[in-house]
Design a protein around this motif. Structure first.
Motif, PDB file in Angstrom:
ATOM      1  N   ARG A   1       0.834  -1.219   0.000  1.00 53.34           N
ATOM      2  CA  ARG A   1       0.000   0.000   0.000  1.00 53.34           C
ATOM      3  C   ARG A   1       0.859   1.255   0.000  1.00 53.34           C
ATOM      4  NH1 ARG A   1      -3.608  -3.002   3.655  1.00 53.34           N
ATOM      5  NH2 ARG A   1      -2.317  -2.309   5.394  1.00 53.34           N
ATOM      6  N   ALA A   2       1.872   1.255   0.855  1.00 50.77           N
ATOM      7  CA  ALA A   2       2.704   2.457   0.997  1.00 50.77           C
ATOM      8  C   ALA A   2       3.439   2.772  -0.304  1.00 50.77           C
ATOM      9  CB  ALA A   2       3.686   2.275   2.145  1.00 50.77           C
ATOM     10  N   LYS A   3       3.829   1.744  -1.040  1.00 49.07           N
ATOM     11  CA  LYS A   3       4.623   1.966  -2.257  1.00 49.07           C
ATOM     12  C   LYS A   3       3.786   2.182  -3.496  1.00 49.07           C
ATOM     13  CE  LYS A   3       9.108   0.066  -1.358  1.00 49.07           C
ATOM     14  NZ  LYS A   3       9.635  -1.252  -1.000  1.00 49.07           N
ATOM     15  N   LYS A   4       2.725   1.379  -3.635  1.00 46.51           N
ATOM     16  CA  LYS A   4       2.041   1.305  -4.921  1.00 46.51           C
ATOM     17  C   LYS A   4       0.763   2.137  -5.016  1.00 46.51           C
ATOM     18  CE  LYS A   4       4.586  -2.303  -6.377  1.00 46.51           C
ATOM     19  NZ  LYS A   4       5.443  -2.289  -7.539  1.00 46.51           N
ATOM     20  N   ILE A   5       0.105   2.357  -3.871  1.00 44.00           N
ATOM     21  CA  ILE A   5      -1.234   2.943  -3.938  1.00 44.00           C
ATOM     22  C   ILE A   5      -1.246   4.374  -3.432  1.00 44.00           C
ATOM     23  CG2 ILE A   5      -3.666   2.560  -3.339  1.00 44.00           C
ATOM     24  CD1 ILE A   5      -2.916  -0.022  -4.325  1.00 44.00           C
ATOM     25  N   GLY A   6      -1.986   5.208  -4.130  1.00 42.70           N
ATOM     26  CA  GLY A   6      -2.233   6.568  -3.654  1.00 42.70           C
ATOM     27  C   GLY A   6      -3.684   6.642  -3.203  1.00 42.70           C
ATOM     28  N   PHE A   7      -3.891   6.828  -1.912  1.00 45.45           N
ATOM     29  CA  PHE A   7      -5.250   6.881  -1.374  1.00 45.45           C
ATOM     30  C   PHE A   7      -5.703   8.324  -1.250  1.00 45.45           C
ATOM     31  CE2 PHE A   7      -3.646   2.866   0.398  1.00 45.45           C
ATOM     32  CZ  PHE A   7      -4.696   2.007   0.126  1.00 45.45           C
ATOM     33  N   LEU A   8      -6.885   8.592  -1.780  1.00 50.52           N
ATOM     34  CA  LEU A   8      -7.488   9.909  -1.570  1.00 50.52           C
ATOM     35  C   LEU A   8      -8.923   9.628  -1.133  1.00 50.52           C
ATOM     36  CD1 LEU A   8      -7.420  12.960  -1.712  1.00 50.52           C
ATOM     37  CD2 LEU A   8      -7.560  12.840  -4.182  1.00 50.52           C
ATOM     38  N   PHE A   9      -9.076   9.429   0.174  1.00 49.04           N
ATOM     39  CA  PHE A   9     -10.346   8.972   0.722  1.00 49.04           C
ATOM     40  C   PHE A   9     -11.005  10.068   1.554  1.00 49.04           C
ATOM     41  CE2 PHE A   9      -9.757   4.032   0.820  1.00 49.04           C
ATOM     42  CZ  PHE A   9      -9.691   4.031  -0.550  1.00 49.04           C
ATOM     43  N   GLN A  10     -12.306   9.895   1.754  1.00 52.28           N
ATOM     44  CA  GLN A  10     -13.073  10.815   2.593  1.00 52.28           C
ATOM     45  C   GLN A  10     -12.453  10.978   3.979  1.00 52.28           C
ATOM     46  OE1 GLN A  10     -15.722  12.598   1.629  1.00 52.28           O
ATOM     47  NE2 GLN A  10     -15.183  11.747  -0.337  1.00 52.28           N
TER      48      GLN A  10
ATOM     49  N   GLU B   1     -14.608  10.265  -4.160  1.00 52.51           N
ATOM     50  CA  GLU B   1     -15.236  11.579  -4.224  1.00 52.51           C
ATOM     51  C   GLU B   1     -14.222  12.683  -3.901  1.00 52.51           C
ATOM     52  OE1 GLU B   1     -19.162  11.683  -2.594  1.00 52.51           O
ATOM     53  OE2 GLU B   1     -19.380   9.507  -2.756  1.00 52.51           O
ATOM     54  N   PRO B   2     -13.182  12.783  -4.754  1.00 57.07           N
ATOM     55  CA  PRO B   2     -12.063  13.669  -4.447  1.00 57.07           C
ATOM     56  C   PRO B   2     -12.401  15.155  -4.465  1.00 57.07           C
ATOM     57  CG  PRO B   2     -11.846  12.822  -6.675  1.00 57.07           C
ATOM     58  CD  PRO B   2     -12.984  12.083  -6.052  1.00 57.07           C
ATOM     59  N   THR B   3     -13.546  15.503  -5.034  1.00 57.90           N
ATOM     60  CA  THR B   3     -13.861  16.937  -5.124  1.00 57.90           C
ATOM     61  C   THR B   3     -14.724  17.433  -3.961  1.00 57.90           C
ATOM     62  OG1 THR B   3     -15.789  16.503  -6.516  1.00 57.90           O
ATOM     63  CG2 THR B   3     -13.714  16.929  -7.655  1.00 57.90           C
ATOM     64  N   ASN B   4     -15.077  16.531  -3.058  1.00 63.00           N
ATOM     65  CA  ASN B   4     -15.843  16.994  -1.885  1.00 63.00           C
ATOM     66  C   ASN B   4     -15.048  18.052  -1.127  1.00 63.00           C
ATOM     67  OD1 ASN B   4     -17.770  15.179  -2.505  1.00 63.00           O
ATOM     68  ND2 ASN B   4     -17.778  14.129  -0.523  1.00 63.00           N
TER      69      ASN B   4
ATOM     70  N   SER C   1      -9.402  10.152   4.920  1.00 67.92           N
ATOM     71  CA  SER C   1      -7.937  10.232   4.981  1.00 67.92           C
ATOM     72  C   SER C   1      -7.536  11.301   5.979  1.00 67.92           C
ATOM     73  CB  SER C   1      -7.365  10.631   3.626  1.00 67.92           C
ATOM     74  OG  SER C   1      -7.573   9.633   2.668  1.00 67.92           O
ATOM     75  N   THR C   2      -6.530  11.001   6.760  1.00 71.33           N
ATOM     76  CA  THR C   2      -6.042  12.022   7.691  1.00 71.33           C
ATOM     77  C   THR C   2      -4.530  12.128   7.554  1.00 71.33           C
ATOM     78  OG1 THR C   2      -5.915  10.347   9.396  1.00 71.33           O
ATOM     79  CG2 THR C   2      -7.844  11.790   9.444  1.00 71.33           C
ATOM     80  N   MET C   3      -4.032  13.267   8.002  1.00 69.49           N
ATOM     81  CA  MET C   3      -2.591  13.439   8.034  1.00 69.49           C
ATOM     82  C   MET C   3      -2.127  13.238   9.465  1.00 69.49           C
ATOM     83  SD  MET C   3      -1.920  16.655   5.548  1.00 69.49           S
ATOM     84  CE  MET C   3      -3.395  17.518   6.007  1.00 69.49           C
TER      85      MET C   3
ATOM     86  N   ARG D   1      -7.205  21.108   3.366  1.00 73.40           N
ATOM     87  CA  ARG D   1      -6.847  19.775   3.834  1.00 73.40           C
ATOM     88  C   ARG D   1      -7.051  18.755   2.705  1.00 73.40           C
ATOM     89  NH1 ARG D   1     -10.048  19.217   8.766  1.00 73.40           N
ATOM     90  NH2 ARG D   1      -9.015  21.151   9.376  1.00 73.40           N
ATOM     91  N   ARG D   2      -8.131  18.921   1.983  1.00 71.05           N
ATOM     92  CA  ARG D   2      -8.405  17.982   0.883  1.00 71.05           C
ATOM     93  C   ARG D   2      -7.339  18.122  -0.210  1.00 71.05           C
ATOM     94  NH1 ARG D   2     -11.573  14.050  -0.535  1.00 71.05           N
ATOM     95  NH2 ARG D   2     -12.082  14.053   1.652  1.00 71.05           N
ATOM     96  N   ARG D   3      -6.942  19.346  -0.482  1.00 71.14           N
ATOM     97  CA  ARG D   3      -5.866  19.554  -1.462  1.00 71.14           C
ATOM     98  C   ARG D   3      -4.555  18.956  -0.958  1.00 71.14           C
ATOM     99  NH1 ARG D   3      -7.580  25.449  -1.451  1.00 71.14           N
ATOM    100  NH2 ARG D   3      -5.385  25.951  -1.688  1.00 71.14           N
ATOM    101  N   ALA D   4      -4.348  19.089   0.348  1.00 74.11           N
ATOM    102  CA  ALA D   4      -3.135  18.503   0.948  1.00 74.11           C
ATOM    103  C   ALA D   4      -3.159  16.987   0.788  1.00 74.11           C
ATOM    104  CB  ALA D   4      -3.049  18.879   2.425  1.00 74.11           C
ATOM    105  N   MET D   5      -4.350  16.387   0.955  1.00 76.55           N
ATOM    106  CA  MET D   5      -4.503  14.931   0.775  1.00 76.55           C
ATOM    107  C   MET D   5      -4.188  14.536  -0.659  1.00 76.55           C
ATOM    108  SD  MET D   5      -5.321  13.668   3.422  1.00 76.55           S
ATOM    109  CE  MET D   5      -5.789  14.280   4.906  1.00 76.55           C
ATOM    110  N   ALA D   6      -4.623  15.385  -1.581  1.00 83.59           N
ATOM    111  CA  ALA D   6      -4.364  15.103  -2.995  1.00 83.59           C
ATOM    112  C   ALA D   6      -2.856  15.154  -3.257  1.00 83.59           C
ATOM    113  CB  ALA D   6      -5.108  16.093  -3.875  1.00 83.59           C
ATOM    114  N   ALA D   7      -2.188  16.142  -2.675  1.00 86.99           N
ATOM    115  CA  ALA D   7      -0.730  16.247  -2.844  1.00 86.99           C
ATOM    116  C   ALA D   7      -0.071  15.015  -2.234  1.00 86.99           C
ATOM    117  CB  ALA D   7      -0.217  17.521  -2.165  1.00 86.99           C
TER     118      ALA D   7
END
Ligand SMILES: Nc1ncnc2c1ncn2[C@@H]1O[C@H](COP(=O)(O)OP(=O)(O)O)[C@@H](O)[C@H]1O
Ligand SMILES: [Mg+2]
Length: 221
Positions: free
Chosen positions: A82-91, A165-168, A93-95, A145-151
């Motif tokens: 997961r850490a290497k291959k997948i980019g998660f952008l979930f509702q 739902e990345p645009t929420n 998601s937290t930092m 925060r959502r933009r930060a998740m996208a980054a």
């Protein structure tokens, strides 16, 4: 080239009544695909992304990634995968709350991995967060925060992006920008699977799928 493949995936939730969000799902995701998954609320779209992200094991069927049966991975192999291959952008998601935005991005590049600080700055700039780099997550607005998740989702150059739902929480400008960036990633060869309610964003995808009654229907025009 094939990234991953779902074959006859079935998933029930058994909490009192039995809910079957995924009845019989088969889907092959190739490099460069930009797939939109549409469907009513509560139908199982997030569940599908959880299975693809190996956060949830299906009851039946096989999920292969890079030709390997993911159900055979140990827990630590799954985390590394997961850490290497997948980019998660979930509702949800937290930092990491104790790290600044920049530190969160550096962290996500991977423990022991070579740190690419230039890329961190580029992504912060791309998402309009260059003046928020040293802020802690709680100091960001919902949209920031959502933009930060996208980054963060892009920082480790994943093979497969799972965006729920990345645009929420985003205004029109940033919604469009996020979709444009996802599309651009797909054009560079990353596979993107995006859940969306919005027909306009879905129409930007190269393949449109509708999830209903536990199955996927191709509705690409
Ligand atoms: N962990 C869980 N336990 C029990 N039921 C769940 C769980 N997660 C989701 N569900 C149920 O499964 C169905 C599909 O949920 P979800 O995949 O979140 O749908 P969507 O993302 O399309 O809105 C819903 O009815 C939801 O209540
Ligand atoms: Mg959902």
């Amino acid at each position: 080239m094939e990234i991953c493949k779902l074959e006859h995936i079935h998933k029930d939730y058994r909490m009192g009544e039995i809910v079957t969000p995924l009845k019989d799902i088969s889907l092959t995701v190739n490099q460069g695909d930009f797939i939109a998954v549409e469907g009513p609320s509560g139908i199982g779209k997030s569940t599908l992304l959880y299975v693809m992200g190996t956060l949830l094991q299906s009851d039946e069927g096989t999920y292969t990634y890079g030709g390997k049966d993911v159900s055979k991975f140990s827990d630590s192999e799954k985390s590394e995968f997961r850490a290497k291959k997948i980019g998660f952008l979930f509702q949800d998601s937290t930092m990491i709350q104790a790290l600044t935005l920049r530190e969160n991005l550096i962290f996500t590049q991977g423990v022991g991995a070579k740190k690419d600080l230039k890329k961190v700055d580029e992504l912060l700039y791309q998402f309009g967060l260059e003046d928020r780099a040293d802020f802690f997550p709680h100091q960001l607005s919902g949209g920031q925060r959502r933009r930060a998740m996208a980054a963060r989702c892009l920082i480790h150059e994943p093979e497969l992006i799972l965006a729920d739902e990345p645009t929420n929480d985003l205004d029109e400008h940033w919604s469009e920008e996020i979709i444009r960036i996802l599309k651009e990633q797909a054009e560079k060869g990353t596979a993107v699977v995006m859940v969306t309610h919005n027909a306009r964003w879905a129409s930007m995808a190269t393949r449109r799928l509708r999830l209903e009654d536990g199955i996927l229907t191709d509705i690409t025009e």
